[in-house]
Design an enzyme around this catalytic site. Structure first.
Site, PDB file in Angstrom:
ATOM      1  N   THR A 165      80.559 -19.371  75.612  1.00  0.00           N
ATOM      2  CA  THR A 165      79.534 -19.967  74.747  1.00  0.00           C
ATOM      3  C   THR A 165      78.197 -20.002  75.500  1.00  0.00           C
ATOM      4  OG1 THR A 165      81.229 -21.309  73.686  1.00  0.00           O
ATOM      5  CG2 THR A 165      78.940 -22.051  73.430  1.00  0.00           C
ATOM      6  N   GLN A 280      95.630 -37.954  39.349  1.00  0.00           N
ATOM      7  CA  GLN A 280      96.409 -38.623  40.401  1.00  0.00           C
ATOM      8  C   GLN A 280      96.607 -37.736  41.624  1.00  0.00           C
ATOM      9  OE1 GLN A 280      99.968 -39.977  38.449  1.00  0.00           O
ATOM     10  NE2 GLN A 280      98.961 -41.750  37.569  1.00  0.00           N
ATOM     11  N   GLY A 340      87.741 -25.654  44.771  1.00  0.00           N
ATOM     12  CA  GLY A 340      87.994 -24.431  44.017  1.00  0.00           C
ATOM     13  C   GLY A 340      87.149 -23.278  44.550  1.00  0.00           C
ATOM     14  N   GLU A 364      88.965 -24.913  74.682  1.00  0.00           N
ATOM     15  CA  GLU A 364      89.193 -26.157  75.445  1.00  0.00           C
ATOM     16  C   GLU A 364      90.658 -26.562  75.455  1.00  0.00           C
ATOM     17  OE1 GLU A 364      87.246 -27.739  77.269  1.00  0.00           O
ATOM     18  OE2 GLU A 364      85.213 -27.214  76.665  1.00  0.00           O
TER      19      GLU A 364
HETATM   20  P1  TGC Z   1      98.436 -27.466  87.243  1.00  0.00           P
HETATM   21  O1  TGC Z   1      99.368 -27.022  88.359  1.00  0.00           O
HETATM   22  O2  TGC Z   1      98.923 -28.394  86.203  1.00  0.00           O
HETATM   23  O3  TGC Z   1      97.117 -28.096  87.896  1.00  0.00           O
HETATM   24  C1  TGC Z   1      96.369 -27.398  88.881  1.00  0.00           C
HETATM   25  C2  TGC Z   1      95.454 -28.427  89.543  1.00  0.00           C
HETATM   26  O4  TGC Z   1      94.531 -28.950  88.566  1.00  0.00           O
HETATM   27  C3  TGC Z   1      94.727 -30.372  88.432  1.00  0.00           C
HETATM   28  N1  TGC Z   1      94.595 -30.674  87.025  1.00  0.00           N
HETATM   29  C4  TGC Z   1      93.568 -31.338  86.513  1.00  0.00           C
HETATM   30  N2  TGC Z   1      92.494 -31.877  87.105  1.00  0.00           N
HETATM   31  C5  TGC Z   1      91.614 -32.479  86.311  1.00  0.00           C
HETATM   32  N3  TGC Z   1      91.757 -32.527  84.979  1.00  0.00           N
HETATM   33  C6  TGC Z   1      92.818 -31.975  84.347  1.00  0.00           C
HETATM   34  N4  TGC Z   1      92.917 -32.002  83.020  1.00  0.00           N
HETATM   35  C7  TGC Z   1      93.796 -31.352  85.124  1.00  0.00           C
HETATM   36  N5  TGC Z   1      94.948 -30.688  84.841  1.00  0.00           N
HETATM   37  C8  TGC Z   1      95.433 -30.293  86.021  1.00  0.00           C
HETATM   38  C9  TGC Z   1      96.124 -30.632  88.965  1.00  0.00           C
HETATM   39  O5  TGC Z   1      96.248 -31.963  89.417  1.00  0.00           O
HETATM   40  C10 TGC Z   1      96.212 -29.637  90.074  1.00  0.00           C
HETATM   41  O6  TGC Z   1      95.434 -30.148  91.154  1.00  0.00           O
HETATM   42  P2  TGC Z   1      95.859 -29.850  92.695  1.00  0.00           P
HETATM   43  O7  TGC Z   1      94.848 -30.593  93.505  1.00  0.00           O
HETATM   44  O8  TGC Z   1      97.270 -30.350  92.839  1.00  0.00           O
HETATM   45  O9  TGC Z   1      95.765 -28.353  92.850  1.00  0.00           O
HETATM   46  O10 TGC Z   1      97.821 -26.150  86.596  1.00  0.00           O
HETATM   47  P3  TGC Z   1      98.498 -25.054  85.694  1.00  0.00           P
HETATM   48  O11 TGC Z   1      98.103 -23.728  86.246  1.00  0.00           O
HETATM   49  O12 TGC Z   1      99.973 -25.328  85.518  1.00  0.00           O
HETATM   50  O13 TGC Z   1      97.732 -25.224  84.293  1.00  0.00           O
HETATM   51  C11 TGC Z   1      97.699 -26.413  83.603  1.00  0.00           C
HETATM   52  C12 TGC Z   1      97.076 -26.220  82.210  1.00  0.00           C
HETATM   53  C13 TGC Z   1      97.848 -25.238  81.379  1.00  0.00           C
HETATM   54  C14 TGC Z   1      97.127 -27.584  81.533  1.00  0.00           C
HETATM   55  C15 TGC Z   1      95.629 -25.768  82.326  1.00  0.00           C
HETATM   56  O14 TGC Z   1      95.537 -24.575  82.953  1.00  0.00           O
HETATM   57  C16 TGC Z   1      94.895 -25.728  81.030  1.00  0.00           C
HETATM   58  O15 TGC Z   1      94.345 -26.747  80.627  1.00  0.00           O
HETATM   59  N6  TGC Z   1      94.813 -24.553  80.300  1.00  0.00           N
HETATM   60  C17 TGC Z   1      93.956 -24.401  79.149  1.00  0.00           C
HETATM   61  C18 TGC Z   1      92.696 -23.653  79.563  1.00  0.00           C
HETATM   62  C19 TGC Z   1      91.478 -24.139  78.852  1.00  0.00           C
HETATM   63  O16 TGC Z   1      91.425 -25.196  78.283  1.00  0.00           O
HETATM   64  N7  TGC Z   1      90.421 -23.377  78.934  1.00  0.00           N
HETATM   65  C20 TGC Z   1      89.159 -23.779  78.373  1.00  0.00           C
HETATM   66  C21 TGC Z   1      88.040 -22.864  78.840  1.00  0.00           C
HETATM   67  S1  TGC Z   1      86.417 -23.518  78.610  1.00  0.00           S
HETATM   68  C22 TGC Z   1      86.202 -23.524  76.954  1.00  0.00           C
HETATM   69  O17 TGC Z   1      87.049 -23.254  76.181  1.00  0.00           O
HETATM   70  C23 TGC Z   1      84.872 -23.901  76.493  1.00  0.00           C
HETATM   71  S2  TGC Z   1      84.659 -23.896  74.786  1.00  0.00           S
HETATM   72  C24 TGC Z   1      83.389 -24.964  74.754  1.00  0.00           C
HETATM   73  C25 TGC Z   1      82.642 -25.109  73.552  1.00  0.00           C
HETATM   74  O18 TGC Z   1      82.008 -24.133  73.051  1.00  0.00           O
HETATM   75  O19 TGC Z   1      82.588 -26.283  73.054  1.00  0.00           O
HETATM   76  P1  FAD Z   2      96.067 -17.242  74.886  1.00  0.00           P
HETATM   77  O1  FAD Z   2      96.119 -18.043  76.129  1.00  0.00           O
HETATM   78  O2  FAD Z   2      96.389 -15.777  74.969  1.00  0.00           O
HETATM   79  O3  FAD Z   2      97.036 -17.916  73.826  1.00  0.00           O
HETATM   80  C1  FAD Z   2      97.406 -17.291  72.585  1.00  0.00           C
HETATM   81  C2  FAD Z   2      98.452 -18.194  71.895  1.00  0.00           C
HETATM   82  O4  FAD Z   2      99.600 -18.326  72.754  1.00  0.00           O
HETATM   83  C3  FAD Z   2      97.931 -19.618  71.661  1.00  0.00           C
HETATM   84  O5  FAD Z   2      98.453 -20.123  70.458  1.00  0.00           O
HETATM   85  C4  FAD Z   2      98.537 -20.380  72.828  1.00  0.00           C
HETATM   86  O6  FAD Z   2      98.677 -21.779  72.593  1.00  0.00           O
HETATM   87  C5  FAD Z   2      99.883 -19.695  72.986  1.00  0.00           C
HETATM   88  N1  FAD Z   2     100.424 -19.893  74.331  1.00  0.00           N
HETATM   89  C6  FAD Z   2      99.902 -19.503  75.527  1.00  0.00           C
HETATM   90  N2  FAD Z   2     100.671 -19.914  76.539  1.00  0.00           N
HETATM   91  C7  FAD Z   2     101.701 -20.601  75.986  1.00  0.00           C
HETATM   92  C8  FAD Z   2     102.813 -21.315  76.505  1.00  0.00           C
HETATM   93  N3  FAD Z   2     103.014 -21.438  77.819  1.00  0.00           N
HETATM   94  N4  FAD Z   2     103.676 -21.895  75.634  1.00  0.00           N
HETATM   95  C9  FAD Z   2     103.459 -21.824  74.295  1.00  0.00           C
HETATM   96  N5  FAD Z   2     102.420 -21.184  73.728  1.00  0.00           N
HETATM   97  C10 FAD Z   2     101.550 -20.581  74.574  1.00  0.00           C
HETATM   98  N6  FAD Z   2      86.083 -20.181  77.568  1.00  0.00           N
HETATM   99  C11 FAD Z   2      85.252 -20.494  78.596  1.00  0.00           C
HETATM  100  O7  FAD Z   2      85.625 -20.410  79.769  1.00  0.00           O
HETATM  101  N7  FAD Z   2      83.967 -20.873  78.361  1.00  0.00           N
HETATM  102  C12 FAD Z   2      83.459 -20.973  77.111  1.00  0.00           C
HETATM  103  O8  FAD Z   2      82.287 -21.340  76.941  1.00  0.00           O
HETATM  104  C13 FAD Z   2      84.298 -20.648  76.006  1.00  0.00           C
HETATM  105  N8  FAD Z   2      83.808 -20.658  74.744  1.00  0.00           N
HETATM  106  C14 FAD Z   2      84.590 -20.204  73.705  1.00  0.00           C
HETATM  107  C15 FAD Z   2      84.025 -20.034  72.440  1.00  0.00           C
HETATM  108  C16 FAD Z   2      84.792 -19.506  71.405  1.00  0.00           C
HETATM  109  C17 FAD Z   2      84.164 -19.269  70.075  1.00  0.00           C
HETATM  110  C18 FAD Z   2      86.168 -19.213  71.612  1.00  0.00           C
HETATM  111  C19 FAD Z   2      87.009 -18.698  70.486  1.00  0.00           C
HETATM  112  C20 FAD Z   2      86.721 -19.361  72.853  1.00  0.00           C
HETATM  113  C21 FAD Z   2      85.941 -19.838  73.929  1.00  0.00           C
HETATM  114  N9  FAD Z   2      86.463 -19.922  75.230  1.00  0.00           N
HETATM  115  C22 FAD Z   2      85.628 -20.244  76.288  1.00  0.00           C
HETATM  116  C23 FAD Z   2      87.805 -19.428  75.511  1.00  0.00           C
HETATM  117  C24 FAD Z   2      88.923 -20.426  75.154  1.00  0.00           C
HETATM  118  O9  FAD Z   2      88.971 -21.463  76.068  1.00  0.00           O
HETATM  119  C25 FAD Z   2      90.243 -19.647  75.129  1.00  0.00           C
HETATM  120  O10 FAD Z   2      90.199 -18.821  73.980  1.00  0.00           O
HETATM  121  C26 FAD Z   2      91.451 -20.573  75.094  1.00  0.00           C
HETATM  122  O11 FAD Z   2      91.606 -21.241  76.331  1.00  0.00           O
HETATM  123  C27 FAD Z   2      92.762 -19.812  74.752  1.00  0.00           C
HETATM  124  O12 FAD Z   2      92.901 -18.668  75.521  1.00  0.00           O
HETATM  125  P2  FAD Z   2      93.226 -17.246  74.812  1.00  0.00           P
HETATM  126  O13 FAD Z   2      92.253 -17.069  73.700  1.00  0.00           O
HETATM  127  O14 FAD Z   2      93.263 -16.219  75.881  1.00  0.00           O
HETATM  128  O15 FAD Z   2      94.651 -17.428  74.166  1.00  0.00           O
END
Ligand code: TGC
Ligand code: FAD
Length: 385
Positions: A165, A280, A340, A364
């Site tokens: 983003t 309803q 609709g 996120e």
């Molecule tokens: P895991 O082994 O659980 O943790 C690795 C290290 O990270 C620490 N940790 C956290 N710290 C702070 N906040 C949290 N929520 C944390 N969760 C974990 C943890 O304590 C550990 O620390 P250390 O010191 O022991 O190394 O990690 P994992 O590899 O098993 O992954 C955990 C998982 C799946 C929950 C994480 O990778 C995850 O949240 N995946 C989703 C990725 C995601 O949300 N991506 C978002 C990208 S940014 C975005 O989408 C922006 S869109 C914004 C917009 O336009 O509004």
């Molecule tokens: P994948 O990880 O490939 O997942 C695909 C599907 O598989 C999902 O339903 C998921 O839940 C499922 N899945 C994956 N692993 C598992 C599991 N272990 N068990 C069960 N189900 C699973 N990222 C940034 O870093 N910065 C940004 O600013 C940002 N902005 C964004 C803006 C937009 C409009 C969009 C669409 C995305 C943005 N993202 C950004 C990326 C976003 O964070 C990722 O799309 C998101 O984290 C999911 O990753 P992916 O799309 O690769 O899906």
């Protein structure tokens, strides 16, 4: 009776937080709402609106110092709610600027980074983006391939980031990369040679928002570009906690807007000789939507309390993001149907909200990631892999 805040949940807010919400609502209604359908249709957002948002004080508003407003977390949440009631793209701009890029610099950057970037970012004069996701590393960011290696004192950053983003409009990119010392964060001025950003087109969701690929082609950075004191996923995930918190409030705003529009429409639209609202089946839908909005609002307010008391955990945030985005999407889908054919156009807001919430549900952390996070907290067993 307040038809879109049935249990008067806003009365639970402090006066100051409520006043901030009202100021943001009135600014958003006057300055942003009249243009948002056009931005959505053209698939863009004029980035100079950041200046107005800066003056309003919502960029990095819950951070202290460096030109930031230093409000409560609850006030920040209420602001997100009011912006997302207009469009998720607006809340996204504010989330990425304040909770991801500015928070990362504020929490993990050096004093030099803070002085250089934060005052201009708070004013909306400099834009930030946050590069964590890659084409092959989304839910599992730990598998990222972007890496940084030392060359003398300098760092050389190589790789690419996807779905970023604000990517093409940013002045500074916070980029997370593998190093010999684990994942580290870098403040990358986007005019550094080797950095380029390419807008992603053809989105059907979050169209009033810029989304881009970042390419890092041997970007040479000085030693001072790295965030000194954080290694591993803890760095980026700490920023995600902030943005996810804003999103769980934002979803309340989108759901409330859909309820509002469904109510207005069904009260005036007549079929079978009566307003749709008199059937309803319609009233059952409206009642369920009202309950969903109220429950989401209560969840957000409680999480605001926990955050302001510094008692919030990442699992609490996962609960809020999963629960509130899920119900907002359900409310938007129901509202879409209730309008609709009219509901599929940009003359109404419901389908725009519905489409946006598909992205909000994915970014996120997807619903599955947050369910697994709650599951881990409940059971003590990590089921991510
Ligand atoms: P895991 O082994 O659980 O943790 C690795 C290290 O990270 C620490 N940790 C956290 N710290 C702070 N906040 C949290 N929520 C944390 N969760 C974990 C943890 O304590 C550990 O620390 P250390 O010191 O022991 O190394 O990690 P994992 O590899 O098993 O992954 C955990 C998982 C799946 C929950 C994480 O990778 C995850 O949240 N995946 C989703 C990725 C995601 O949300 N991506 C978002 C990208 S940014 C975005 O989408 C922006 S869109 C914004 C917009 O336009 O509004
Ligand atoms: P994948 O990880 O490939 O997942 C695909 C599907 O598989 C999902 O339903 C998921 O839940 C499922 N899945 C994956 N692993 C598992 C599991 N272990 N068990 C069960 N189900 C699973 N990222 C940034 O870093 N910065 C940004 O600013 C940002 N902005 C964004 C803006 C937009 C409009 C969009 C669409 C995305 C943005 N993202 C950004 C990326 C976003 O964070 C990722 O799309 C998101 O984290 C999911 O990753 P992916 O799309 O690769 O899906």
């Amino acid at each position: 009776m307040n038809r879109t805040d049935f249990l008067e949940t806003d009365a639970l807010l402090d006066e100051e937080d409520r006043a901030i919400g009202e100021a943001v609502r009135s600014y958003a209604n006057a300055e942003l709402a009249p243009h948002v359908a056009e931005w959505y249709e053209s698939g863009t957002i004029p980035i100079d609106i950041a200046i107005g948002l800066g003056k309003l004080g919502v960029l990095g508003m819950h951070l202290e110092g460096y030109g930031c407003a230093g409000t409560t977390a609850t006030a920040y949440g209420v602001a997100c709610r009011e912006l997302e009631a207009i469009d998720s793209g607006l809340r996204s701009l504010v989330s990425v600027q304040g909770s991801l890029a500015m928070f990362a610099i504020h929490r993990w950057g050096t004093e030099e980074h803070r002085q250089e970037w934060l005052p201009r970012m708070a004013a909306g004069e400099a834009i930030g983006c946050f590069g964590l996701t890659e084409a092959d590393a989304g839910s599992d960011p730990g598998s990222m391939r972007t890496h940084a290696r030392r060359d003398g004192d300098d760092w050389i950053l190589s790789g690419s980031k996807m779905w970023i983003t604000n990517g093409t409009v940013a002045h500074v990119a916070v980029v997370w990369a593998q190093t010999d010392d684990g994942i580290r964060g870098f403040a990358v001025p986007t005019d550094t040679p080797g950095f380029s950003a390419h807008e992603i087109h053809r989105k059907l969701s979050l169209r009033a928002s810029v989304t881009a690929e970042l390419v890092l082609d041997d970007v040479r950075l000085p030693a001072s570009a790295v965030f000194p004191d954080v290694r591993g996923l803890k760095g980026p995930l700490s920023c995600l906690n902030e943005a996810r918190y804003g999103i769980l409030w934002g979803a309340v705003g989108a759901a409330r807007a859909c309820l509002e529009e469904a109510l207005e429409y069904t009260l005036v639209r007549t079929q079978f000789g009566k307003p749709l609202a008199s059937f309803q089946l319609t009233q059952r839908k409206l009642a369920d939507m009202s309950i969903a909005v109220t429950n989401a609002s209560l969840t957000a307010i409680q999480l605001g309390r926990l955050k302001d008391q510094r008692r919030i955990t990442p699992e609490h945030v996962s609960h809020g993001k999963l629960a509130n985005v899920k119900v907002a999407l359900e409310v938007a889908r129901t509202a879409r149907g209730m309008l609709g054919a009219a509901g599929i156009t940009l003359d109404h807001t419901v389908m725009r909200h519905m489409n946006n919430l598909e992205t909000v549900s994915t970014y996120e952390g997807t619903e599955e990631m947050h369910a697994l996070s709650i599951g881990r907290a409940l059971t003590g067993i990590a089921a991510f892999r």
